[in-house]
Write an enzyme that holds these catalytic residues in place. Structure first.
Site, PDB file in Angstrom:
ATOM      1  N   ALA A  63      -2.194   0.096  -9.813  1.00  0.00           N
ATOM      2  CA  ALA A  63      -2.040   1.543  -9.897  1.00  0.00           C
ATOM      3  C   ALA A  63      -2.359   2.054 -11.297  1.00  0.00           C
ATOM      4  O   ALA A  63      -2.252   1.333 -12.287  1.00  0.00           O
ATOM      5  CB  ALA A  63      -0.622   1.945  -9.505  1.00  0.00           C
ATOM      6  N   GLY A 104      -1.766  -3.074  -6.505  1.00  0.00           N
ATOM      7  CA  GLY A 104      -2.676  -2.440  -5.560  1.00  0.00           C
ATOM      8  C   GLY A 104      -4.013  -3.146  -5.482  1.00  0.00           C
ATOM      9  O   GLY A 104      -4.674  -3.135  -4.436  1.00  0.00           O
ATOM     10  N   GLU A 107      -3.501  -5.818  -3.074  1.00  0.00           N
ATOM     11  CA  GLU A 107      -3.393  -5.245  -1.735  1.00  0.00           C
ATOM     12  C   GLU A 107      -4.764  -4.849  -1.176  1.00  0.00           C
ATOM     13  O   GLU A 107      -5.007  -4.959   0.026  1.00  0.00           O
ATOM     14  CB  GLU A 107      -2.444  -4.044  -1.764  1.00  0.00           C
ATOM     15  CG  GLU A 107      -0.991  -4.483  -1.975  1.00  0.00           C
ATOM     16  CD  GLU A 107      -0.023  -3.316  -2.093  1.00  0.00           C
ATOM     17  OE1 GLU A 107       0.858  -3.198  -1.235  1.00  0.00           O
ATOM     18  OE2 GLU A 107      -0.162  -2.524  -3.049  1.00  0.00           O
ATOM     19  N   GLU A 127       5.069  -5.560  -8.515  1.00  0.00           N
ATOM     20  CA  GLU A 127       5.818  -4.300  -8.417  1.00  0.00           C
ATOM     21  C   GLU A 127       7.317  -4.467  -8.613  1.00  0.00           C
ATOM     22  O   GLU A 127       7.995  -3.547  -9.088  1.00  0.00           O
ATOM     23  CB  GLU A 127       5.543  -3.645  -7.058  1.00  0.00           C
ATOM     24  CG  GLU A 127       4.166  -3.043  -6.899  1.00  0.00           C
ATOM     25  CD  GLU A 127       3.107  -4.040  -6.456  1.00  0.00           C
ATOM     26  OE1 GLU A 127       1.974  -3.627  -6.181  1.00  0.00           O
ATOM     27  OE2 GLU A 127       3.419  -5.265  -6.399  1.00  0.00           O
TER      28      GLU A 127
END
Length: 708
Positions: A63, A104, A107, A127
């Site tokens: 992020a 992210g 992901e 995270e």
């Protein structure tokens, strides 16, 4: 302006290249361009496969932290939507993972059908370190692709795993080791998959394989991480999210993941952990010093004065990053012993598989020892790490001043002494500063950099940047007794010992501290460090600290007189048998005896509440922090938090004392301080609120809002 993505066609493969240097953070612009390129490739009938790659040295750092405080973080297309689109694409999608893929970024790769990686690549979901959990499908896709155990370990620890381990787990499908054009290799891999009619692998069509796992795996895992997750909110929600992956289809699992993500987001723990995350990234900013216009000094060779535990640990930091380092000790036997300890430390790391023999040999080749100051005349930085006595340090700096070349930075590792006084012993005070390493110096991340009155800006900036080079978190402090950390925590020791004198037991104080989140309570820490060490090192502090009132440490002096030094002698505030400890009734008798000598009113342990112990030992840290901030010793409240969290064990999930105070409310802290100010015998001396604290409460502001 740099395009957020690059779009290329290689034969029948579309290549979407993430192009937001330096880390390809997944801000709104990158998410928007990525989704647009995906739709473009899907609409192109000549394209039958898509490769997702990176133009930089890493794949994607996750992020965009600059969006955390703005609406852009959740603006559409948000990351879950992008990941869902990748997974739902009618065309086969391959992730080409060339370096780190974190958060992210990881992901994104999990939403693709296949993954090819370079050997140096690492995938991780960190995270949990921000007090949250992966919110774009990581908790649902990873257990489907790599299994439950892998998902639990990666998601609750936040630690990345290398490409080889991920290949073994089935997360990586192809490890490319040929050294050619990696993007072309990914294109070839994609076309090979198409030619072999390999199917798309959507997690929407997968369930988690639970055939080979225990029905108690989640409870067993909770028990296994209970100690390291104590006080944190996110790890349990991470486990619940992986449980949901085992029980629910993907669509419902993603909804559950989002629900748990939002629960984590609005917690004190998440605010605390994110506060420290941003605070760490701000410590190197020094008002008045522009790193772009201030030339720094080149550090090519370092010397350390003193071959003890601290000196050796300091030296290891520099040879670890390839800087030749000399250790100077006038005692030849001590020097050889110290060099041997360093080698043993590396050999231990070698046995654990975290260091190769070649690396060990390379580091030891960078290390040398000497008993002659003339041998360090050409170093660029020298760090004094001798015994904490002012007269000894002054003599060392006189010798360094006469020996070292012009422009060399002369640093002291003192933890409390006046750096201005030390600098005054030299003809070059502009080159003198403090570099306060924390023990063990080769492990602890914190480095207090003490800026003396005459320290030159380029010398200060050089050491700040050098600290980052040796993987330390540098916090700049002004000159005062104890700097930031030791000064702020002196009251923690004072009040803990005072409470024992008043009737609290060491075990009661330990319990309050560990339940608050400290790694160990203050009494246990005193025994571990050594009561003798504490008594001897306080000799130079009497003019500045609570030694002005001898009652506060009367119990320690009585134990010292009986040669009860703590764990190393088997008796201190506790009785020890190996690592096991038990309460000692004699300590309470000695405390009662000392209380009588100093006229201290005693109470029974039942009359001293846990809340009082917490308020009297923790709140004064906050109060002293306010003084440190107002005096300009610390540049920012968040710097104090970094020092206390990284150097003194203040719980990460509370964010440091100043963030903790902001979280519970400054008025609450002020009210408690005033209560003890009014009710304790010497409350006016030890609990008088700092003017800044009173002012912020009056103005309805927080420490985070304070600007000098």
């Amino acid at each position: 302006m740099t395009n957020a993505t690059l779009y290329q066609i290689h034969g029948r493969t579309a290549v979407i290249i993430l192009n937001q240097p330096p880390v390809n953070s997944l801000g709104l612009a990158l998410r928007t361009h990525l989704l647009a390129d995906l739709k473009r490739a899907e609409a192109d009938e000549s394209v039958d496969a898509i490769v997702l790659a990176s133009s930089g040295k890493l794949f994607c750092g996750g992020a965009d932290i600059s969006e955390f405080s703005s609406d852009d973080a959740l603006a559409e297309p948000n990351l879950p939507q992008v990941c869902d689109a990748l997974e739902a694409s009618p065309k086969l999608v391959v992730a080409a993972v060339n370096g780190l893929a974190l958060g992210g970024g990881c992901e994104l790769t999990l939403a693709c059908d296949y993954r090819i990686a370079l050997p140096a690549a690492k995938l991780g979901l960190p995270e949990v370190n921000l007090g949250i959990l992966p919110g774009a499908g990581g908790t649902q896709r990873l257990p489907r692709i790599g299994g439950v155990q892998l998902a639990l370990e990666m998601i609750t620890s936040g630690r990345p795993l290398g490409a080889a381990a991920m290949l073994d787990a089935g997360v990586i499908d192809n490890l490319y080791q040929d050294g050619g054009n990696f993007i072309q290799a990914a294109v070839d891999f994609a076309q090979e998959l198409v030619a072999q009619h390999k199917p798309k692998r959507s997690c929407f069509e997968m369930s988690v394989d639970t055939s080979n796992i225990s029905s108690e795996i989640f409870n067993e895992f909770r028990a296994a991480i209970a100690r390291r997750s104590r006080g944190y909110y996110a790890p349990e929600r991470c486990i619940q999210a992986v449980e949901a992956a085992c029980e629910l289809p993907l669509a419902e699992g993603l909804k559950r993941e989002h629900q748990l993500f939002m629960e984590c987001l609005d917690t004190p723990q998440a605010r605390a952990q994110q506060h420290l995350f941003f605070a760490e990234r701000g410590v190197a900013k020094i008002p008045g010093i522009n790193p772009k216009t201030t030339a720094t000094r080149e550090i090519r060779k370092v010397a350390v004065i003193g071959s003890g535990t601290m000196g050796g640990g300091i030296a290891m930091n520099f040879i670890n990053v390839g800087i030749p380092t000399q250790i100077l000790d006038l005692n030849g036997e001590a020097l050889e012993r110290g060099l041997g300890v360093i080698r043993k430390n590396y050999e231990y790391t070698l046995k654990k598989g975290k260091l190769s023999q070649a690396q060990l040999d390379e580091r030891m080749a960078l290390l040398s020892g000497t008993t002659d100051y003339a041998d360090i005349a050409d170093v660029d930085l020298v760090i004094e790490a001798v015994f904490e006595k002012m007269e000894i340090k002054k003599q060392v700096f006189k010798t360094l001043d006469a020996t070292c070349k012009p422009g060399a930075i002369l640093a002291t590792n003192t933890s409390t002494l006046d750096v201005d006084e030390i600098a005054a012993e030299t003809s070059r005070p502009q080159d003198v500063l403090g570099l306060h390493f924390f023990s063990p110096a080769n492990v602890m991340r914190l480095l207090e950099i003490v800026r003396a009155n005459k320290t030159a800006p380029d010398a200060l900036l050089t050491t700040v940047q050098l600290a980052q080079r040796i993987k330390k978190v540098p916090v700049v402090s002004g000159v005062c007794w104890g700097f930031i950390g030791n000064r702020a925590t002196d009251s923690y020791l004072r009040e803990s010992m005072s409470l024992i004198l008043e009737g609290a037991s060491p075990a009661q104080i330990d319990k309050v501290h560990t339940e608050f989140g400290m790694p160990m309570g203050l009494p246990s820490m005193v025994d571990l460090a050594g009561i003798d060490v504490g008594i001897l090192t306080r000799e130079d502090r009497k003019a500045f600290t609570t030694d002005l009132d001898p009652s506060h440490f009367a119990i320690l002096h009585k134990l010292y007189a009986k040669q009860r030094y703590g764990q190393k002698t088997g008796r201190g505030l506790y009785i020890y048998e190996g690592r096991d400890k038990q309460e000692d009734p004699e300590v309470l008798e000695l405390a009662a005896e000392a209380a009588k000598e100093f006229g201290v009113t005693r109470r029974s342990p039942e009359q001293i509440s846990d809340q009082e112990i917490l308020e009297r030992t923790i709140y004064p840290i906050i109060n002293e922090g306010a003084r440190i901030l107002e005096e300009g010793i610390a540049l920012r409240a968040s710097d104090i938090d970094i020092v206390l969290a990284y150097g003194f064990g203040f719980p990460i999930f509370r964010g440091g004392p100043m963030q903790y105070a902001d979280e519970i409310g400054l008025e609450r802290v002020l009210t408690a301080l005033n209560k003890y100010r009014d009710t304790l015998d010497k409350g006016e001396l030890w609990f008088k609120p700092a003017p800044l604290l009173e002012r912020l409460v009056k103005e309805g502001k927080t420490f985070a809002q304070y600007q000098a």
